[in-house]
Each structure stands twice: as structure tokens, then as C-alpha cells.
Design a protein around this motif. Structure first.
Motif, mmCIF file in Angstrom:
data_model
loop_
_atom_site.group_PDB
_atom_site.id
_atom_site.type_symbol
_atom_site.label_atom_id
_atom_site.label_comp_id
_atom_site.label_asym_id
_atom_site.label_seq_id
_atom_site.Cartn_x
_atom_site.Cartn_y
_atom_site.Cartn_z
ATOM 1 N N GLY A 13 0.806 -1.308 0.138
ATOM 2 C CA GLY A 13 0.022 -0.085 0.016
ATOM 3 C C GLY A 13 0.996 1.438 -0.083
ATOM 4 O O GLY A 13 0.290 2.377 -0.186
ATOM 5 N N GLY A 44 -6.904 -1.515 14.661
ATOM 6 C CA GLY A 44 -7.388 -1.095 13.082
ATOM 7 C C GLY A 44 -8.725 -1.355 12.949
ATOM 8 O O GLY A 44 -9.275 -0.738 11.889
ATOM 9 N N VAL A 48 -10.452 1.627 10.359
ATOM 10 C CA VAL A 48 -11.107 1.268 9.374
ATOM 11 C C VAL A 48 -12.712 1.664 9.224
ATOM 12 O O VAL A 48 -13.206 2.342 8.430
ATOM 13 C CB VAL A 48 -11.071 -0.234 8.903
ATOM 14 N N VAL A 116 -5.238 -6.930 7.477
ATOM 15 C CA VAL A 116 -5.546 -5.657 6.955
ATOM 16 C C VAL A 116 -5.647 -4.691 8.133
ATOM 17 O O VAL A 116 -5.251 -3.744 8.153
ATOM 18 C CB VAL A 116 -6.560 -5.635 5.973
ATOM 19 N N GLU A 117 -6.634 -5.179 9.103
ATOM 20 C CA GLU A 117 -6.859 -4.128 10.307
ATOM 21 C C GLU A 117 -5.677 -4.056 11.100
ATOM 22 O O GLU A 117 -5.380 -2.735 11.391
ATOM 23 C CB GLU A 117 -8.007 -4.819 11.184
ATOM 24 N N VAL A 120 -3.385 -1.371 9.095
ATOM 25 C CA VAL A 120 -3.709 -0.250 9.191
ATOM 26 C C VAL A 120 -3.440 0.422 10.671
ATOM 27 O O VAL A 120 -3.195 1.710 10.681
ATOM 28 C CB VAL A 120 -5.275 -0.059 9.137
ATOM 29 N N TYR A 124 -1.145 3.839 11.540
ATOM 30 C CA TYR A 124 -1.469 4.919 12.278
ATOM 31 C C TYR A 124 -0.485 5.089 13.371
ATOM 32 O O TYR A 124 -0.070 6.413 13.584
ATOM 33 C CB TYR A 124 -2.668 4.569 12.839
ATOM 34 N N CYS A 132 -2.381 8.178 7.944
ATOM 35 C CA CYS A 132 -3.113 6.754 7.719
ATOM 36 C C CYS A 132 -4.182 6.559 6.946
ATOM 37 O O CYS A 132 -4.250 5.806 5.995
ATOM 38 C CB CYS A 132 -3.398 6.260 9.075
ATOM 39 N N ARG A 133 -4.968 7.561 7.179
ATOM 40 C CA ARG A 133 -6.283 7.688 6.212
ATOM 41 C C ARG A 133 -5.920 7.863 4.773
ATOM 42 O O ARG A 133 -6.564 7.471 3.917
ATOM 43 C CB ARG A 133 -7.293 8.890 6.798
ATOM 44 N N VAL A 136 -4.662 4.577 3.537
ATOM 45 C CA VAL A 136 -5.970 3.464 3.775
ATOM 46 C C VAL A 136 -6.954 3.474 2.699
ATOM 47 O O VAL A 136 -7.345 2.818 1.996
ATOM 48 C CB VAL A 136 -6.254 3.305 5.052
ATOM 49 N N TRP A 139 -7.541 2.054 -0.787
ATOM 50 C CA TRP A 139 -7.647 0.672 -0.821
ATOM 51 C C TRP A 139 -9.137 0.237 -0.752
ATOM 52 O O TRP A 139 -9.487 -0.606 -1.638
ATOM 53 C CB TRP A 139 -7.201 0.093 0.553
#
Length: 226
Positions: A13, A44, A48, A116-117, A120, A124, A132-133, A136, A139
Motif C-alpha cells: 500500500g 485497526g 477502518v 489488513v486491520e 492499518v 497509524y 494513515c487515512r 488506507v 484501498w
């Protein structure tokens, strides 16, 4: 399969980690020992949900709370997160215990979604909320754009396809399994969806016949609604 601590300091990512240990932890399943990614997964999950909720709020300025809630549930469900994990090619980078490696854990939706979580959360903690936002949200961009209209969110693809065809007096679709493979604990199905009118044939893949048919129906909807 490479160990997580050999995966490098750049996350799938695009985020370049200042603390590579966070990335290693995010990619370590509890079966591989400690520190593993369960605590990161907890954080995460909240992040998310926040990112997706904000994105939907801006994407659908007139949608009501119910439609937004249903859409968020669609985007953060296990299968959706596992799909993102596959796009990021997370599976081969996971550190798993011998038992999970033997049973194909790197392909399992639950393990991929948790990773994935965790990833994230690691991004962060390594940076900040805004960074982070920004990493992410892309995606999820394709899935957000592919959402049905707000009043149809929550209906699965096969239901929406059937309603579309019935509403226009068209014949119903025909589904068929065209391929089935994989080991007993990790079956892979490929199914087709064929429409007579308009003439369309699509295929989908999933861990069950139903999931494969849903993917095929979704592909057919994208064609006929384009």
C-alpha cells in the motif's frame, strides 16, 4: 513463506515505516508467537470503520443513516477486507505457525482480514491519523465506487440482478459451477452467470459456490448497468 521481519520496512500500500517492528508485528499471526497482531487488529478495526464512515458520508451527501450504515457494513466485512489483502498481496508476507502454514492460513479470509486491520493500526501508530487515512482510503475507493445506489445497499448481487431482470421482463440468469479445486480446507469455486437478454456471460471466484455466483452476478450487473 518469508517471515514478517524479513518483509522490509515498506508496507503493502506504500507506507514507508519508520519503525519496521510495527510492520513485522502487523504481519505476524498469533500462531507464530509474540508479538503478534491481535492488539493491532483491535485498533485497526476502529480506524477502518472511521475512515470508511467518513468516506461514505462525503460520497453520498444525501443518503440517510440506514443506507450509510449498511454500506459501511458491506465495505468492512471480512470478505471485503480479505479481498483488499489479496490485492495488496499480504498472504505471502504473513508470518504463520507451522499448523496454519500447513492448512493454508495465508489464504483464509479471517486471517487476511485481520492482517489488513492490523496493518492499518501499524501505519497509524507509525505516523498519524491523516497520513494513515491517506494511505488506507485508496484501498476502498474501487469498492465505494462500485456500490449500488443507497436504496439498494444491503441486497446481494444475485438479488439485485434478479430484480433488474424481472423489472424489465427479461429471463432470469443461469448459474453454473465451471471449476472446483483446492484442498479440502481451502476449496476454490469458479462459477458462471449467463444472461439470455441482454447476452452476457461472466465468471466469479470464491471459497464457496454461493460466493462465486455472487461475484459472477456482480460482474454481470456492472456490464448491464454501465
Amino acid at each position: 513463506m518469508p517471515a514478517a521481519n524479513e518483509a522490509g520496512a515498506r508496507a503493502p500500500g506504500g507506507h514507508a515505516f519508520r519503525d519496521p517492528a510495527l510492520l513485522a508485528q502487523a504481519l505476524t499471526h498469533r500462531s507464530a508467537g509474540s508479538p503478534h497482531n491481535e492488539r493491532l487488529e483491535f485498533l485497526g478495526d476502529a480506524l477502518v470503520n472511521q475512515f470508511v464512515a467518513e468516506a461514505l458520508y462525503r460520497y453520498w451527501p444525501k443518503a440517510d443513516e440506514g443506507a450509510l450504515t449498511r454500506a459501511r457494513a458491506e465495505l468492512v466485512r471480512e470478505s471485503a477486507l480479505a479481498s483488499i489483502a489479496r490485492q495488496l498481496d499480504l498472504g505471502p508476507r504473513l508470518a504463520l505457525g507451522p499448523g496454519e502454514m500447513k492448512t493454508g492460513g495465508h489464504r483464509r479470509d479471517s486471517i487476511l482480514a485481520d492482517a489488513v486491520e492490523a496493518l492499518v493500526a501499524a501505519i497509524y501508530l507509525d505516523s498519524d491519523f491523516a497520513t494513515c487515512r491517506d494511505v488506507v482510503l485508496p484501498w476502498f475507493a474501487g469498492m465505494i465506487e462500485a456500490l449500488p445506489p443507497p436504496n439498494k445497499v444491503g441486497k446481494d448481487a444475485k438479488t439485485r440482478l434478479q430484480e433488474w431482470l424481472q423489472g424489465r421482463g427479461k429471463p432470469l440468469p443461469l448459474y453454473a459451477v465451471v471449476e472446483e479445486g483446492g484442498e479440502d480446507h481451502a476449496r476454490i469455486f469458479r462459477a458462471s452467470c449467463t444472461l439470455d437478454e441482454p447476452p452476457v456471460r461472466t465468471e466469479g471466484e470464491g471459497s464457496s459456490r454461493r460466493a462465486a455466483e455472487q461475484q459472477a452476478a456482480d460482474a454481470a450487473l456492472r456490464i448491464i448497468e454501465a
